[in-house]
Design an enzyme around this catalytic site. Structure first.
Site: not given
Ligand code: IVH
Length: 715
Positions: A144, A121, A35-37, A452, A39, A467, A123
Site C-alpha cells: 500500500r 468481515e 500500535d495502540a501506543e 527446592c 495510535d 533443576c 480485520k
Molecule cells: S477494507 C476502503 N477490509 O485494515 C476500505 N481492510 O485501514 C479499505 N484490513 O489497510 C480497507 N482486514 O490492510 C478492509 N476485511 C478488511 C480488512 C482490512 C484488514 C486492513 C487493511 C487496511 C486497514 C484499514
C-alpha cells in the site's frame, strides 16, 4: 489567539516521536512501541492540531495515510488509491451501533425505513496488498505504501501458495460444509463470472500464529548458533511485513505467508468485459470463485443488531483463530449506497473498522522471577504492573530462557511491550530502549532451583537451566511419581494421572517413598476411590517392591537415562551403590554413555536430596537382585533397524521392542529404505505395504524369534 508555548512544544515533540516510530514500523519493520501506543500519540497530535489550527503543517505525520517506501523496491503508483479506513476504537459492541446510526443519518433514512444491509468481515492484522491481473494473469503485486505509491513486491508475493498466479475461469462446486445457508453460499448462481481484462484484488497478506512461532524458533536457533544480522520478530504482522518487503526473494520464500481477499481496486467496467457487481458480498463471492481465499466468516448481515452480534461472536472466536485479527470491518453491502455515501478525506463513509482490545500493550517490569516446570525446566518470568492485553489482565509474562532475557535485555524497571494473542501465554516481546531507568541491573539466572534449592544446571547446547533435584523438588512431584509408577519402570498398576494429581494435591504424597507408606484408610478417603480399588493399588505397590535394578534406575527419572541406558548401567556396575558413587570418568566407561549422560547421572546422585529418597525407598522394602559387574553384553543386532507393525500372537509390542533393543537393534516407527526388517502381526497396514514395496525383509513372530536366536547364537 496565540498558541501557548507549551502546546507548541508538545506538538513538536509528538511529531518527532511519531516520525521516529513510523520509520521504525514502516521502513525498518522493527517497531519499538505497540500500535495502540502509536495510535494514542497520533490521536493526541490530531486533537491538538484541530484545536490549534495555526500549528498545522504539511509535513505533520497526521497528513499521511500510511507508511513510506523502502529504497530498493520499484515504486508503483496505484491506479485507484488504497484508502484507509475509519476506526471505531470503542471496544464496546456499541461501536457497531454508532456506525449504523452514522450511515443511516448520512443516507437520510428515517427510523421507519428498513435496516441497512452490511457485510461484516474480520480485520486481518497483516499488510495490505494490491494484486493486479491482466487477462487473468498476475502481473504485479504492490504494497500500500502511502496509499498513492507503494512498492512492487511481485517476486516475493509469487511465493505465496494461496495467491493464484492465474484466475480460475471454471469455478467448481462450493467446498464442503458450505451448504445453502452457509456463509458465502447465497447467490452461488453468480459463480462462474468470466475473467475481466483488468482486475486488481485487494487483501491482506499475513502470517499464521503457528508459522510465526516456528519462524521465531528458527531465528532464535540461528542467533544461538552465532548468526549475525538475524533477529526475532515482535509479532506476526511485523514478520509478514519483513517477508513481503524482503529484497531477497529466496529469503522471502522461507517465510510462510497467507492471504485473504477483501476488496478490489481497478476493474474493467462491464462494457469492457468486466463484471457488474451490485453488492460487496457478491463481489467477494466472485473473487472466491476465481480462486482467492475469502474468510468463511465473512457474513451478510442486516441492521445494527446483527453487526453487534457479529462483533460479539468473532470476539469469542478470536483466540481460537489461527491468525491475529485486531478487529472486524463493517461495509455497506450495496455498491449504489456506497457511491452515495462517498468519502471524507481518504476514508470511505461506507466502511468502518471496529477494534477489539489490543494484543500488545506497554507496561513496566516489577521483578523477574524464575518458575520451575513439571520436568524441572527453569523459566524466567517477568512480573508486571497489571495491564489489559488481548482481553485479559496480564500480570506475568514469560521471558523463555536466559539467552532470551539477555538478547532482549529485559531488566527490572523497564518499560516493555507485552503481547498476548490466542491461547499463547503472554510474552515480553521487546523493551522500549529510551525508557530504561539508570542503573537497572542485568538479569542473571539463579544457579539453585528456587523451589527446592538443588543445583540448577544448563547443559551444553541447551537453552534451558534445569533443576537436578528431580525426586525431591515439589514442582516436579507429579511428573516424578508418574514416571516412577509407569509400566516400564516400577509398573504400579492403577497409579495413573488422576490419582497422582489427587494424592499430590491432598498432600498425601510428597516424595516417592510416601507411596509405600500409604494405608487403606488414606487411599479410600480420596475421591472416587472405592475400597476395592484402594486395595488393588496397595497390592500393586506391594508387588512393585520386587523390582529389577534397570527398572528402578529408569524409574528415578534421571535426565538422559532411558531404559537402554539404565540397562547398560545396571549391567556394567552390577550394584546401585556403585553407580551412585561412580565418578564421571567411571560412568564414561559404560558403553553408549557419553559426557552429557555421565554428567547428568553424576549431578543427580551428588544431590543429597536424591540420595535420601533412594535410601528411604530401600528402607520401605523396595529391592532388586544385585549382581557383579558384567562385561559388555553382546549386541548381535547392533546397527540394524527394525519396525514393528500389527499385533503379534504372543509378544506384546513392548516385549518385542525390549528383546530387539537388548540385542542392539534400533526400533523405528516408520519404514524406509534404511529399515532392515519389518516384523508384522495381525492387521498390519500401510507399514507392511511399504516394506513390500521397498523390498524390506518381513518377519512374523516366529521369524523374529529365529532372528534373535540365530543372532544370539552367532554372537
Ligand atoms: S477494507 C476502503 N477490509 O485494515 C476500505 N481492510 O485501514 C479499505 N484490513 O489497510 C480497507 N482486514 O490492510 C478492509 N476485511 C478488511 C480488512 C482490512 C484488514 C486492513 C487493511 C487496511 C486497514 C484499514
Amino acid at each position: 489567539m496565540a498558541t501557548p508555548a507549551s502546546v507548541q512544544e508538545r506538538v513538536q515533540a509528538l511529531r518527532e516521536l511519531l516520525h521516529h516510530h513510523a520509520h521504525r514500523y514502516y521502513v525498518l519493520d522493527a517497531p519499538e512501541i505497540p500500535d495502540a501506543e502509536y495510535d494514542k500519540l497520533f490521536r493526541e497530535l490530531q486533537q491538538l492540531e484541530e484545536k490549534h489550527p495555526a500549528l498545522a503543517s504539511p509535513d505533520s505525520p497526521t497528513r499521511r495515510v500510511g507508511g513510506r517506501t523502502l529504497d530498493g523496491f520499484t515504486k508503483v503508483r496505484h491506479k485507484v488509491p488504497m484508502l484507509s479506513i475509519r476506526t471505531e476504537t470503542d471496544t464496546e459492541p456499541s461501536g457497531a451501533q454508532n456506525f449504523d446510526a452514522r450511515v443511516r443519518r448520512e443516507l437520510g433514512l428515517a427510523e421507519s425505513d428498513p435496516p441497512v444491509e452490511y457485510v461484516a468481515e474480520l480485520k486481518f492484522d497483516g499488510l495490505a496488498l494490491n494484486l493486479r491481473y491482466e487477462d487473468g494473469v498476475l502481473v504485479q503485486a504492490a504494497t500500500r505504501g502511502d496509499g498513492e505509491v507503494g512498492e512492487e513486491v511481485t517476486q516475493n508475493i509469487r511465493q505465496i501458495g494461496q495467491i493464484p498466479l492465474r484466475l480460475n475461469p471454471h469455478p467448481g462446486p462450493l467446498p464442503e460444509g458450505e451448504g445453502e445457508n452457509g456463509p458465502l453460499s447465497r447467490g452461488r448462481e453468480r459463480a462462474g463470472v468470466r475473467v475481466p481484462p483488468v482486475l486488481e484484488v485487494r487483501g491482506e497478506v499475513y502470517m499464521r500464529r503457528d508459522d510465526f512461532e516456528a519462524l521465531n524458533d528458527k531465528q532464535r536457533e540461528k542467533i544461538a548458533r552465532g548468526a549475525k544480522n538475524e533477529k526475532t520478530f515482535v509479532n506476526p504482522r511485523n514478520a509478514a511485513a519483513g517477508a513481503v518487503r524482503q529484497l531477497d526473494p529466496s529469503i522471502a520464500r522461507q517465510r510462510p505467508l497467507s492471504f485473504f481477499a477483501y476488496g478490489w481496486g481497478e476493474l474493467s467496467p462491464p462494457q469492457e468485459g468486466g463484471p457488474q457487481f451490485d453488492t460487496h458480498y457478491q463481489a467477494l463471492q466472485t473473487l472466491r470463485s476465481w480462486g482467492f481465499p475469502v474468510h468463511q466468516d465473512t457474513s451478510q448481515v442486516t441492521g445494527a443488531g446483527e453487526l453487534v452480534a457479529f462483533y460479539e461472536r468473532i470476539g469469542e472466536l478470536r483466540d481460537q483463530l489461527p491468525f491475529d485479527i485486531d478487529g472486524v470491518v463493517y461495509k455497506v453491502n450495496s455498491i449504489a449506497l456506497q457511491k452515495q455515501l462517498g468519502f471524507v478525506t481518504r476514508e470511505p463513509r461506507w466502511a468502518v473498522a471496529h477494534k477489539y482490545p489490543a494484543q500488545e500493550q506497554l507496561t513496566t517490569v516489577e521483578s523477574i522471577y524464575v518458575q520451575v516446570g513439571r520436568t524441572g525446566k527453569l523459566t524466567p518470568v517477568a512480573r508486571l504492573v497489571p495491564v489489559f492485553v488481548g482481553g485479559v489482565t496480564v500480570t506475568n509474562a514469560t521471558l523463555h530462557n536466559e539467552d532470551e532475557v539477555h538478547r532482549k535485555d529485559v531488566r527490572v524497571g523497564d518499560t516493555v511491550i507485552v503481547r498476548r494473542a490466542g491461547d499463547v501465554i503472554p510474552e515480553v516481546v521487546a523493551v522500549v530502549p529510551d525508557r530504561r531507568v539508570d542503573g537497572a541491573p542485568v538479569f542473571s539466572m539463579p544457579r539453585q532451583c528456587p523451589v527446592c534449592g538443588s543445583e540448577a544446571v544448563r547443559e551444553e547446547g541447551e537453552a534451558d537451566y534445569r533443576c537436578t533435584g528431580g525426586l525431591f523438588c515439589a514442582a516436579q512431584r507429579k511428573e516424578a511419581i508418574l514416571h516412577f509408577a509407569q509400566r516400564r519402570a516400577m509398573d504400579i498398576e492403577g497409579l495413573g494421572d488422576k490419582l497422582v494429581d489427587q494424592m499430590v494435591e491432598a498432600g498425601v504424597i510428597r516424595t516417592l517413598p510416601d507411596l509405600y507408606k500409604l494405608g487403606l484408610a488414606t487411599l479410600s478417603a480420596l475421591e472416587r476411590m472405592a475400597d476395592k480399588s484402594a486395595q488393588n493399588v496397595l497390592a500393586a505397590l506391594e508387588k512393585s517392591k520386587q523390582a529389577t535394578l534397570p527398572r528402578f534406575l529408569f524409574g528415578l527419572g534421571i535426565r538422559h537415562v532411558g531404559e537402554a541406558t539404565a540397562r547398560d548401567l545396571a549391567r556394567h556396575f552390577g550394584k546401585l551403590d556403585a553407580i551412585m558413587d561412580a565418578s564421571v570418568e567411571q560412568l564414561l566407561e559404560v558403553p553408549d554413555v557419553g559426557p552429557v549422560v555421565a554428567e547428568s547421572i553424576h549431578t543427580f546422585f551428588a544431590q543429597q536430596h536424591n540420595r535420601e529418597v533412594v535410601e528411604q525407598l530401600r528402607a520401605c522394602g523396595v529391592t532388586w537382585p544385585e549382581g557383579e559387574p558384567q562385561a559388555r553384553a553382546p549386541k548381535p543386532l547392533a546397527g540394524k533397524t527394525v519396525v514393528l507393525t500389527g499385533t503379534l500372537p504372543t509378544l506384546s509390542r513392548d516385549e518385542a521392542k525390549d528383546l530387539l533393543e537388548a540385542a542392539g537393534a534400533k526400533v523405528a516407527g516408520s519404514v524406509s529404505k534404511k529399515t532392515d526388517y519389518v516384523v508384522a502381526g495381525a492387521e498390519a497396514g500401510s507399514k507392511l505395504e511399504k516394506a513390500q514395496q521397498l523390498g524390506v525383509a518381513v518377519l512374523d513372530e516366529q521369524g523374529l524369534r529365529d532372528l534373535l536366536a540365530g543372532a544370539l547364537a552367532r554372537a
